[in-house]
Motif scaffolding. Structure first.
Motif, mmCIF file in Angstrom:
data_model
loop_
_atom_site.group_PDB
_atom_site.id
_atom_site.type_symbol
_atom_site.label_atom_id
_atom_site.label_comp_id
_atom_site.label_asym_id
_atom_site.label_seq_id
_atom_site.Cartn_x
_atom_site.Cartn_y
_atom_site.Cartn_z
ATOM 1 N N ILE A 61 2.277 1.669 -3.482
ATOM 2 C CA ILE A 61 1.287 2.207 -4.421
ATOM 3 C C ILE A 61 1.180 3.720 -4.234
ATOM 4 O O ILE A 61 1.237 4.477 -5.202
ATOM 5 N N LYS A 62 1.043 4.138 -3.011
ATOM 6 C CA LYS A 62 0.905 5.583 -2.712
ATOM 7 C C LYS A 62 2.135 6.346 -3.195
ATOM 8 O O LYS A 62 2.026 7.460 -3.700
ATOM 9 N N ALA A 63 3.317 5.758 -3.040
ATOM 10 C CA ALA A 63 4.547 6.423 -3.457
ATOM 11 C C ALA A 63 4.666 6.560 -4.973
ATOM 12 O O ALA A 63 5.401 7.416 -5.458
ATOM 13 N N ALA A 69 -0.888 12.036 -6.253
ATOM 14 C CA ALA A 69 -2.107 12.404 -5.530
ATOM 15 C C ALA A 69 -3.044 13.131 -6.483
ATOM 16 O O ALA A 69 -2.629 13.973 -7.275
ATOM 17 N N SER A 82 0.831 -1.209 0.000
ATOM 18 C CA SER A 82 0.000 0.000 0.000
ATOM 19 C C SER A 82 0.861 1.253 0.000
ATOM 20 O O SER A 82 0.567 2.228 -0.710
ATOM 21 N N VAL A 83 1.932 1.242 0.780
ATOM 22 C CA VAL A 83 2.862 2.383 0.805
ATOM 23 C C VAL A 83 3.495 2.552 -0.572
ATOM 24 O O VAL A 83 3.618 3.673 -1.084
#
Length: 118
Positions: free
Chosen positions: A110-112, A116, A107-108
């Motif tokens: 993917i976010k990275a 945004a 999950s981290v």
């Protein structure tokens, strides 16, 4: 006449928790799971974020800034090790808590790697 060698590709050997992780990740809509010559890889928006490197080891591309932020926690975790490329860490997945850690780090990752939305 020279002999021809035919190599059969054998199925990748995965530990039970890594196999469960791959099955779970196949259902995540942001991810593409591919079986390549190098093994199974997971990508988000065309960027490889996971590599299965052993029966119970998975490399996760978190990015150097994310690793720096998580550094104090990752250093205390025996299941996580730094890779030569500072953007990646290796996770040893031998038990249920390791599987949960791998999914959280995914999950981290993917976010990275997904900008945004504004």
């Amino acid at each position: 006449m020279a002999g021809i060698t035919v190599r059969r590709r054998t199925a990748e050997r995965r530990g039970p928790y890594v196999a469960r992780a791959v099955a779970e990740l196949r259902s995540w809509p942001a991810l593409v799971v591919s079986d390549t010559r190098r093994g199974t890889v997971v990508a988000v928006r065309g960027t490889e974020i996971l590599r299965l490197t052993g029966a119970a080891e998975v490399q996760v591309r978190l990015t150097a800034p994310a690793i720096d932020r998580l550094g104090p926690y990752l250093r205390d975790c025996d299941q996580v090790h730094a890779c030569a490329d500072r953007a990646w860490v290796a996770v040893q997945v031998d038990a249920e808590p390791d599987l949960e850690l791998l999914l959280a780090l995914t999950s981290v990752a993917i976010k990275a790697h997904v900008p945004a939305e504004t």
